[in-house]
Motif scaffolding. Structure first.
Motif, short mmCIF file in Angstrom:
data_model
loop_
_atom_site.label_atom_id
_atom_site.label_comp_id
_atom_site.label_asym_id
_atom_site.label_seq_id
_atom_site.Cartn_x
_atom_site.Cartn_y
_atom_site.Cartn_z
N ALA A 77 -26.97 -5.96 28.89
CA ALA A 77 -26.26 -5.41 27.74
C ALA A 77 -24.78 -5.21 28.04
O ALA A 77 -23.92 -5.49 27.19
N GLY A 78 -24.45 -4.75 29.23
CA GLY A 78 -23.06 -4.54 29.59
C GLY A 78 -22.27 -5.83 29.69
O GLY A 78 -21.12 -5.91 29.23
N ILE A 79 -22.87 -6.86 30.26
CA ILE A 79 -22.18 -8.15 30.36
C ILE A 79 -21.94 -8.72 28.97
O ILE A 79 -20.86 -9.26 28.70
N MET A 80 -22.92 -8.59 28.09
CA MET A 80 -22.71 -9.09 26.71
C MET A 80 -21.58 -8.33 26.02
O MET A 80 -20.78 -8.92 25.30
N PHE A 81 -21.51 -7.02 26.26
CA PHE A 81 -20.44 -6.25 25.63
C PHE A 81 -19.08 -6.61 26.21
O PHE A 81 -18.11 -6.75 25.47
N ILE A 82 -18.99 -6.75 27.52
CA ILE A 82 -17.71 -7.09 28.15
C ILE A 82 -17.24 -8.47 27.72
O ILE A 82 -16.06 -8.67 27.41
N VAL A 83 -18.15 -9.42 27.67
CA VAL A 83 -17.77 -10.78 27.26
C VAL A 83 -17.34 -10.81 25.80
O VAL A 83 -16.39 -11.51 25.44
N SER A 84 -18.02 -10.04 24.95
CA SER A 84 -17.68 -10.07 23.52
C SER A 84 -16.48 -9.20 23.17
O SER A 84 -15.98 -9.29 22.05
#
Length: 125
Positions: A77-84
């Motif tokens: 979830a954190g990687i998806m948030f950082i990337v987006s």
């Protein structure tokens, strides 16, 4: 299934606290996200273990995979948030890596806190 749902809810709570109340996307390492992660992790994992204790006898060995679920879900979830996120904070390569390093530290701490809470719980078998 219930343990996975508790893990997902805990990770969502952790993500809300990390990404809304701290500046994890900044280009500097800070203790704010780590302290927020520890506080939320202690509260949520303590609540999670107390709920499971009230349901009946539970073996400690069944809660160890939940720590891995929480680390995996939080990283995902954190990687998806950082990337987006569209925050332009990158000046050099290190500035782009710092949010991922902070996320990995908080995810490992979140899983470690669950292991400590399970180890110290006298009611679990």
């Amino acid at each position: 299934m219930k343990k996975i749902l508790f893990s997902i809810v805990g990770v969502l709570l952790m993500c809300v606290c990390l990404f809304w109340f701290t500046d994890i996307l900044s280009s500097t390492l800070s203790f704010g996200p780590i302290l927020m992660g520890v506080l939320v992790s202690v509260v949520w994992n303590g609540f999670f273990v107390r709920v499971l204790i009230r349901e009946g006898t539970l073996y400690k060995s069944r809660l160890y995979p939940v720590a891995v679920y929480q680390i995996f879900f939080l990283l995902l979830a954190g990687i998806m948030f950082i990337v987006s996120s569209d925050k332009t904070y990158r000046v050099d390569a290190w500035d782009g890596v710092i949010p991922y390093v902070m996320l990995a530290l908080v995810a490992l701490i979140h899983g470690f806190v669950l292991l400590v809470v399970v180890k110290w719980s006298k009611e679990l078998v």
